[in-house]
Every structure is written in structure tokens, then in C-alpha cells.
Scaffold this active site. Structure first.
Site, PDB file in Angstrom:
ATOM      1  N   GLU A   1     -14.330  58.752 -15.119  1.00 55.11           N
ATOM      2  CA  GLU A   1     -15.743  58.658 -14.733  1.00 55.11           C
ATOM      3  C   GLU A   1     -16.171  57.195 -14.600  1.00 55.11           C
ATOM      4  O   GLU A   1     -16.968  56.840 -13.723  1.00 55.11           O
ATOM      5  CB  GLU A   1     -16.623  59.367 -15.761  1.00 55.11           C
ATOM      6  CG  GLU A   1     -16.384  60.866 -15.878  1.00 55.11           C
ATOM      7  CD  GLU A   1     -16.706  61.624 -14.609  1.00 55.11           C
ATOM      8  OE1 GLU A   1     -17.518  61.132 -13.803  1.00 55.11           O
ATOM      9  OE2 GLU A   1     -16.135  62.714 -14.415  1.00 55.11           O
TER      10      GLU A   1
ATOM     11  N   TRP B   1     -14.886  56.174 -11.244  1.00 52.80           N
ATOM     12  CA  TRP B   1     -15.750  56.629 -10.155  1.00 52.80           C
ATOM     13  C   TRP B   1     -16.926  55.673  -9.974  1.00 52.80           C
ATOM     14  O   TRP B   1     -17.337  55.372  -8.846  1.00 52.80           O
ATOM     15  CB  TRP B   1     -16.285  58.029 -10.449  1.00 52.80           C
ATOM     16  CG  TRP B   1     -15.404  59.161  -9.980  1.00 52.80           C
ATOM     17  CD1 TRP B   1     -14.640  59.977 -10.756  1.00 52.80           C
ATOM     18  CD2 TRP B   1     -15.219  59.602  -8.622  1.00 52.80           C
ATOM     19  NE1 TRP B   1     -13.986  60.901  -9.965  1.00 52.80           N
ATOM     20  CE2 TRP B   1     -14.328  60.697  -8.653  1.00 52.80           C
ATOM     21  CE3 TRP B   1     -15.714  59.179  -7.394  1.00 52.80           C
ATOM     22  CZ2 TRP B   1     -13.926  61.372  -7.499  1.00 52.80           C
ATOM     23  CZ3 TRP B   1     -15.317  59.851  -6.237  1.00 52.80           C
ATOM     24  CH2 TRP B   1     -14.439  60.926  -6.302  1.00 52.80           C
TER      25      TRP B   1
ATOM     26  N   TRP C   1     -29.217  65.419   3.518  1.00 53.64           N
ATOM     27  CA  TRP C   1     -28.898  64.872   2.193  1.00 53.64           C
ATOM     28  C   TRP C   1     -29.754  63.665   1.837  1.00 53.64           C
ATOM     29  O   TRP C   1     -29.972  63.376   0.654  1.00 53.64           O
ATOM     30  CB  TRP C   1     -27.418  64.505   2.118  1.00 53.64           C
ATOM     31  CG  TRP C   1     -26.945  63.530   3.166  1.00 53.64           C
ATOM     32  CD1 TRP C   1     -26.435  63.832   4.394  1.00 53.64           C
ATOM     33  CD2 TRP C   1     -26.951  62.094   3.090  1.00 53.64           C
ATOM     34  NE1 TRP C   1     -26.115  62.675   5.085  1.00 53.64           N
ATOM     35  CE2 TRP C   1     -26.424  61.608   4.298  1.00 53.64           C
ATOM     36  CE3 TRP C   1     -27.344  61.198   2.097  1.00 53.64           C
ATOM     37  CZ2 TRP C   1     -26.289  60.245   4.555  1.00 53.64           C
ATOM     38  CZ3 TRP C   1     -27.215  59.829   2.352  1.00 53.64           C
ATOM     39  CH2 TRP C   1     -26.684  59.362   3.574  1.00 53.64           C
TER      40      TRP C   1
END
Length: 541
Positions: free
Chosen positions: A342, A345, A428
């Protein structure tokens, strides 16, 4: 003493001849900490070597933050952190001045004037990677250079800086997995340093020239920050996105959940490593549990260092290796490694932003894919999503949680984003902006990356045909309906066997259904049909 420092002294002789001492400036941005702050450690070292005075500054930029859709809870978190930072800097014999500069343009003018009026010959800061921030720093570099003032920036937001992890032909990785493998290998063979800022020896703690909109004592900084938050809150009351949100309650919830300061952030890291990281791979996907690190809020404003997070996690891996000896398979702990991924990322999306700065201008990473989609701009459907009134329990509970607290669990960010972009086929960009307006931990790189992942327009995004079913997601990750019923108390009478099935929910809430008297809408879209339509949309030439 470095050659650079000698050059500065020679070039700046006329400016400092009255004080006979050089004056440097630390400019804080999204790095509101003392521990492991790259620029701060560097400028403290240089100031001590050169026997220079050192001051620090932070600019509150409300108009710029409005343009960037900064959430009220994030501004409040920054405002609560600054007086604590001022106290920590005072222990290093450094005075922090906080000044209101409405926009980045004002920052350039004000900082240039501060340097001139205070005989400052060197400014240091940590890099920021968003478009307006980059443009601001480039203009400021030229402006200061014209006055023979250095402006030095350091990479600090990422564990490994942009452009340091590339393919064999020096291009940016398009897919996360190979990026992660190289990122991890690079770190394993590198000596990651924690930067220590030393107290400034014999610092006269000179006060920067102040304006009426600035402060340099803890009490005055707190008062100035509170006024800025109040004014920002009043502005947001007129904003459509906040019309149905109790901002007082939202701030109150955020303050309880996220006390300010780097000490609190470090405490949370230590607690997470000691108690929760060993169950992270599974429990991270259960929104009713407090099983994640809860550090994103602090990482976003720089109240904790990402390097410290990585090092603490790898130390936990090392401890497992030592305890298990030969029985341990190369530190292959899924829970710890999942959390480290994470952090990777987070780096990845900042590297992507540095590689494709046009993302900041609302462009999709996969431009051709985005261009061919006939996105919907149905304002009623968007309002239902935004207010948690879609008739889809997990989506609605997640959105009401966001609106009430300024935070949303990561699994639910994926579910709600995919529902908006795939089930409702809404652009989006609308969702991306709304999240930024509400999230206490919102930052452009991660938020944009997450939304484009869900919309299948981003780098290494979810394949367009893999569409999360929000009902089956609820069954998997909120099995007992604890999270749903916390945020949708009207659904407490409904068994989870019904909540987790769209067909049963429709029947139960219908005119003659078992729970027809409950004030909750039937789902506004049928997932199976929506899935077929969006797949056809992505397949078209």
C-alpha cells in the site's frame, strides 16, 4: 563549509553586512513534522555549518485550496497541526511564522519580499508534484535567482522519488506489479536514512517581517488558523456539495478520530505495527473494524514520514525472521507485505503524476478509452449517490459515513467509485472531485489514481469487465451488516440475507413488500443490466 555556502556569502555580502550573519528560511508545505523531514534536516545542518540564522514559514492559501477542492476536515487538520509544529520547532530554536496568502501567486510575491526584507540568502522546501505547485516553484526559482537567492527542494513525499523506478529503457512502468518488484528490490539493497533535524546553535530566532494576516507565537498561530477554518467553512456553506452536510458535526467527528500532530501519528504507527498489522491482509477489507493503520490522514499533510512507515514495517518482518529462524520463508508475511505494498501504491501514483502532469487537468491516463465512453451527467443520479440515497445499502452507508466524518474505508472507496462509474456510468471526474471535497486524507495523486482505476481509464486499472457487485461486496466484507446498519439505522429490522441480495431488497421494499413502511429507496439501478450496458459501452469502437 561547502563551496555553495561560500558562494552565497560572497554573492550576498551587501545584503547581510549589517547583520554579519547569514539568514536561511525553511518553507513548510505538506511536510508538517520535525522528525525525518528531509528539507528541514538539510537546512538545519547547513545553518549550523554556516553559523546562520534560520526561520520557518507556512502559508495558509484558502483561495488556492478552494480551487483545489480541499476538504474542510483536511484544512482543519492542518490548522490543528500548525501550533504543534510551532512548539516542536521552538525546541530547535526556530520560530515558525504562519501567514495567509490567498493564492500561490501571492505566495511567490510574499516569499520574495520576505527574503528581501530579512536578508535571506537560501530557501529550502520539499518537492510537491501537482501542476500548480510545480508551476509555482518554477516561477519562484527564477524570481529568487534574480535576487541571488537559492531555492533548494528535496524529495520527501515518496519513499523513492519520481523517476527513480523505471523500466530498462528508462520509461515509467505502466503496471503496478513490476513497478512494485523493482521498488521493493531497490529498497532492499538501499540504505534508507531517517533525517534528524538538529537544534540551531546560537540562533537569534529573528522574527520575520509580519503582515496583519500572520502570526509567530503558538497562541497567535492557533487563533489565525481557527479564523481561516471558520472563513473556509462559511464559504463552503454556499457550495452545492455541502448543502446537505452538517459541517460542524463533520469537523467534530474528524477531530475525535484524528488528533493532530506527529506524536499522535507516530503513536498510531507503533500501535498498528504491534497490534494490527499481523491481521492486515484479511481485516483491512472489513469496514466495521478499525484494523487499518489510520495513517493516511497524517501522511497526506506530512505529519509522518512514509520512510518511517516503511522502516517500521520491514523491522517487523525482520523480527519475524529472527523469531522463526529457518522455518520462516524469506519474510513472506502476507499481512506485513500487503501493507508495504500500500505504501508502494502511494509512491506509484505520485510517480505516475510526475510522468503525466496532464492528469491534473482532468485528462484520463487512457485518453482514447475515456474519450469514447458516453459518460452520463445525470445530476439527480449523482445527487442520490452523493447523499447516500441510491437504494444500495453498502454504497449508501459508505457515502453517509464520508459525509459525516470526512473519511471512507479503502474497500468502500473502490465499491462506491465503481458503482458511480459503472452502474450509473457517471463521469469519474464528478466523483473524483466530490471525494476531494470531503476526504480528510484527500490528495490528488492517490485520489485520481483510485478513481481512474475504478473507471478503467487509468494506469493498471481494473479491466472494464470486472465490475464489483455492491451487494456481493457487502456480503463478503460486511457479512453481519454491522457497517451498513451503523450508518443506515433505518435498515436495522431487515435481515442481512435480504440486505445482501438486490432482488430480495427490491421485493422487500416494494409497495406490498415485508418492509414497505421503511423510509429507504429501492435501488435506482439494476446491477445486472447496468453491467451489460457498461461493458457494451467499453467494447464499442
Amino acid at each position: 563549509m561547502s563551496k555553495t555556502a561560500v558562494a552565497i556569502k560572497n554573492n550576498s555580502h551587501n545584503k547581510v553586512e549589517d547583520s554579519h550573519q547569514f539568514h536561511y528560511l525553511m518553507w513548510f508545505r505538506r511536510d508538517l513534522r520535525v522528525h525525518d523531514n528531509t528539507a528541514l534536516a538539510a537546512i538545519c545542518e547547513r545553518a549550523n555549518e554556516d553559523n546562520a540564522q534560520l526561520s520557518a514559514v507556512f502559508f495558509l492559501t484558502p483561495e488556492q485550496w478552494q480551487a483545489h477542492d480541499m476538504s474542510l476536515t483536511q484544512l482543519d487538520h492542518i490548522a490543528r497541526t500548525l501550533p504543534i509544529l510551532a512548539e516542536k520547532l521552538h525546541q530547535l530554536n526556530i520560530i515558525l511564522t504562519v501567514q495567509v496568502c490567498p493564492s500561490f501567486t501571492d505566495c511567490i510575491v510574499t516569499l520574495s519580499a520576505l527574503c528581501e526584507s530579512n536578508n535571506i540568502s537560501c530557501v529550502m522546501a520539499n518537492h510537491e508534484y501537482e501542476g500548480n505547485e510545480v508551476a509555482r516553484d518554477e516561477l519562484l526559482t527564477k524570481q529568487l535567482a534574480n535576487n541571488e537567492i537559492e531555492f533548494i527542494r528535496w524529495h520527501d513525499q515518496c519513499i523513492l522519488p519520481p523517476k527513480s523506478i523505471t523500466t530498462n529503457d528508462d520509461s515509467m512502468y505502466q503496471v503496478f506489479t513490476p513497478f512494485y518488484k523493482k521498488w521493493r528490490h531497490t529498497l532492499e539493497v538501499s540504505d534508507i536514512q531517517i533525517h534528524t533535524a538538529l537544534a540551531i546553535i546560537d540562533n537569534k530566532q529573528v522574527n520575520l517581517t509580519l503582515s496583519e494576516h500572520s502570526a509567530n507565537t503558538t497562541q497567535d498561530i492557533e487563533a489565525l488558523c481557527k479564523k481561516t477554518v471558520h472563513d473556509y467553512q462559511e464559504y463552503l456553506q454556499t457550495h452545492e456539495s455541502y448543502q446537505n452536510i452538517d459541517t460542524d458535526k463533520q469537523i467534530s467527528q474528524a477531530r475525535l478520530a484524528y488528533p493532530a500532530g506527529e506524536a499522535e501519528a507516530c503513536h498510531r504507527l507503533e500501535h498498528f505495527i504491534a497490534d494490527d498489522i499481523d491481521n492486515y491482509d484479511v481485516s483491512r477489507d472489513v469496514p466495521s473494524l478499525q484494523a487499518t493503520s489510520q495513517l493516511s490522514t497524517y501522511l497526506t499533510i506530512g505529519a509522518i514520514s512514509p520512510r518511517l512507515c516503511y522502516l517500521q514495517a520491514t523491522q517487523a518482518l525482520g523480527k519475524l525472521r529472527r523469531n522463526d529462524g529457518d522455518n520462516f520463508d524469506s519474510g513472506d508475511n502476507n499481512d506485513i507485505n500487503r501493507w508495504i505494498s500500500e505504501l508502494a501504491w502511494r509512491d506509484f501514483y505520485r510517480h505516475v503524476l510526475d510522468y503525466k502532469p496532464e492528469l491534473i487537468r482532468h485528462q484520463a491516463y487512457k485518453y482514447e478509452t475515456d474519450k469514447k465512453i458516453n459518460w452520463s451527467y445525470d445530476e439527480d443520479a449523482f445527487a442520490a449517490w452523493r447523499e447516500g440515497k441510491t437504494g444500495v445499502p453498502l454504497v449508501d452507508a459508505a457515502m453517509r459515513c464520508l459525509n459525516a466524518t470526512g473519511f471512507m474505508h479503502n474497500r468502500l472507496r473502490m465499491v462506491t467509485a465503481m458503482f458511480l462509474t459503472k452502474d450509473l456510468l457517471i463521469d469519474w471526474r464528478w466523483g473524483e472531485r466530490y471525494f476531494m471535497q470531503q476526504l480528510i486524507d484527500g490528495d490528488f495523486a492517490s485520489n485520481n489514481g483510485g478513481w481512474q482505476w475504478s473507471a478503467s481509464t487509468g494506469t493498471d486499472s481494473a479491466p472494464y469487465f470486472r465490475i464489483m457487485n455492491p451487494f456481493s461486496q457487502a456480503k463478503s466484507h460486511d457479512t453481519e451488516g454491522i457497517f451498513i446498519k451503523t450508518w443506515l439505522p433505518e435498515l436495522k429490522p431487515i435481515p442481512t440475507s435480504i440486505l445482501h441480495r438486490e432482488d430480495k431488497m427490491r421485493k422487500a421494499l416494494s409497495k406490498n413488500g415485508t418492509f414497505a413502511d421503511i423510509d429507504y429507496p429501492v435501488p435506482i439501478v439494476e446491477h445486472k443490466l447496468a453491467r451489460q450496458l457498461v461493458i457494451a459501452e467499453f467494447k464499442k469502437e
